[in-house]
Design an enzyme around this catalytic site. Structure first.
Site, short mmCIF file in Angstrom:
data_model
loop_
_atom_site.label_atom_id
_atom_site.label_comp_id
_atom_site.label_asym_id
_atom_site.label_seq_id
_atom_site.Cartn_x
_atom_site.Cartn_y
_atom_site.Cartn_z
CG MET A 1 -0.97 -8.39 -6.05
SD MET A 1 0.01 -7.72 -7.41
CE MET A 1 0.98 -9.15 -7.85
NE ARG A 2 -8.20 -12.64 -7.20
CZ ARG A 2 -7.96 -13.95 -7.33
NH1 ARG A 2 -6.84 -14.48 -6.90
NH2 ARG A 2 -8.85 -14.72 -7.91
CG ASP B 1 0.39 -4.99 -16.67
OD1 ASP B 1 -0.23 -4.41 -15.77
OD2 ASP B 1 1.12 -5.96 -16.46
N GLY C 1 0.78 -1.24 0.00
CA GLY C 1 0.00 0.00 0.00
C GLY C 1 0.81 1.28 0.00
CG LEU D 1 -9.59 -6.30 -12.15
CD1 LEU D 1 -9.25 -4.83 -12.35
CD2 LEU D 1 -10.46 -6.49 -10.93
CG HIS E 1 3.13 -2.20 -15.09
ND1 HIS E 1 2.88 -3.46 -14.57
CD2 HIS E 1 4.18 -2.33 -15.93
CE1 HIS E 1 3.74 -4.32 -15.12
NE2 HIS E 1 4.54 -3.67 -15.94
CD GLU F 1 5.65 2.00 -8.71
OE1 GLU F 1 4.56 1.73 -8.17
OE2 GLU F 1 6.54 1.14 -8.88
CG ASN G 1 2.04 3.25 -5.78
OD1 ASN G 1 2.48 4.31 -6.25
ND2 ASN G 1 2.65 2.09 -5.93
NE ARG H 1 -10.57 -13.97 -13.02
CZ ARG H 1 -9.48 -14.08 -12.29
NH1 ARG H 1 -9.13 -13.10 -11.48
NH2 ARG H 1 -8.70 -15.14 -12.34
C1 GRF Z 1 3.91 -1.22 -7.28
O1 GRF Z 1 5.20 -1.45 -7.74
C2 GRF Z 1 2.96 -1.01 -8.44
O2 GRF Z 1 3.56 -0.39 -9.53
C3 GRF Z 1 2.57 -2.42 -8.79
O3 GRF Z 1 2.48 -3.10 -7.55
C4 GRF Z 1 3.31 -2.44 -6.60
C5 GRF Z 1 2.44 -2.08 -5.45
O4 GRF Z 1 3.18 -1.52 -4.40
N1 GRF Z 1 1.36 -2.45 -9.54
P1 GRF Z 1 2.43 -0.84 -3.20
O5 GRF Z 1 1.47 -1.86 -2.61
O6 GRF Z 1 1.71 0.37 -3.72
O7 GRF Z 1 3.50 -0.46 -2.20
#
Ligand code: GRF
Length: 219
Positions: free
Chosen positions: A92-93, A147, A14, A95, A111, A176, A16, A67
């Site tokens: 991480m799923r 992606d 988390g 969609l 990404h 990011e 981001n 799903r």
């Molecule tokens: C980041 O590197 C993002 O680009 C990718 O998954 C990672 C998530 O990191 N999609 P965080 O959970 O935001 O720390």
């Protein structure tokens, strides 16, 4: 000022999400996080959200027959909360097409590569293996194909001779955390429109003409 209502979907760390929480804490930022959804109960990001006083939901994908059912539950929660933009942040799923199409042009992802290069997982190692001189990160609208989708903003990060996947990932992550809030700001300010599957940004300031790695020296 009416703020754009965000949902942030996470599965883990988390960081981001944290960058978005911090941006939204500024009164002049044109968006607010209304909802955080995690498919993992123990995601560190959930703690960050709770600390920030945000509404959180754990939606366990294992509890759904398909799903499509899992995705539909998320849509129900987000629509009840009046969500206008979905931000995937380490979610991480995969969609469903239905979910992607329902939120088409209203869902973005971050990404850690310069898309369309290096889709999928372990992308820093893939960039090192390919010997490219720059990698970076991308915020893009989400389409059903993983992606892919119109690119809103990218940051380029030079690859250094002694980089490992971890050192490179760390430097990309710093960028990011800058570009994700910036992408949200651009959308909230209605400066992004999609034309023929390309995102066009209005009111763009001057950008540097080029970056070179290794640098060109006059010696
Ligand atoms: C980041 O590197 C993002 O680009 C990718 O998954 C990672 C998530 O990191 N999609 P965080 O959970 O935001 O720390």
């Amino acid at each position: 000022m009416e703020k754009l209502k965000l949902a942030v979907l996470i599965s883990g760390r988390g960081s981001n999400l944290q960058a978005l929480i911090d941006a939204c804490a500024q009164s002049s930022f044109p968006a607010e996080i209304v909802l955080v959804i995690s498919n993992k109960a123990d995601a560190d990001g959930l703690e960050r959200a709770e600390k920030a006083g945000l509404q959180t939901h754990h939606v366990d994908h294992r509890a759904f027959a398909s799903r499509a059912d899992f995705d539909a539950r998320m849509t129900t929660l987000m629509e009840a909360a009046g969500i206008e933009l979905v931000c995937l942040a380490g979610f991480m799923r995969l969609l469903s097409d239905e979910f992607c199409n329902h939120w088409r042009d209203r869902m973005i992802n971050i990404h850690p590569s310069l898309l369309p290069s290096f889709k999928g997982l372990d992308v820093q190692q893939a960039a090192l293996d390919a010997g490219v001189r720059f990698s970076g990160c991308t915020v893009h609208y989400v389409r059903p194909e993983m992606d892919s989708g119109p690119i809103i903003i990218q940051a380029a990060v030079p690859i250094l001779t002694d980089d490992t996947a971890d050192t490179l990932a760390g430097r990309i992550l710093v960028e990011e955390h800058k570009i994700y809030p910036q992408a949200v700001r651009l959308i909230a300010e209605q400066r992004v429109r999609i034309e023929e599957e390309r995102a066009i940004i209005s009111g763009m300031r001057t950008v540097p003409h080029s970056l070179t790695n290794p640098p060109i020296s006059l010696d």
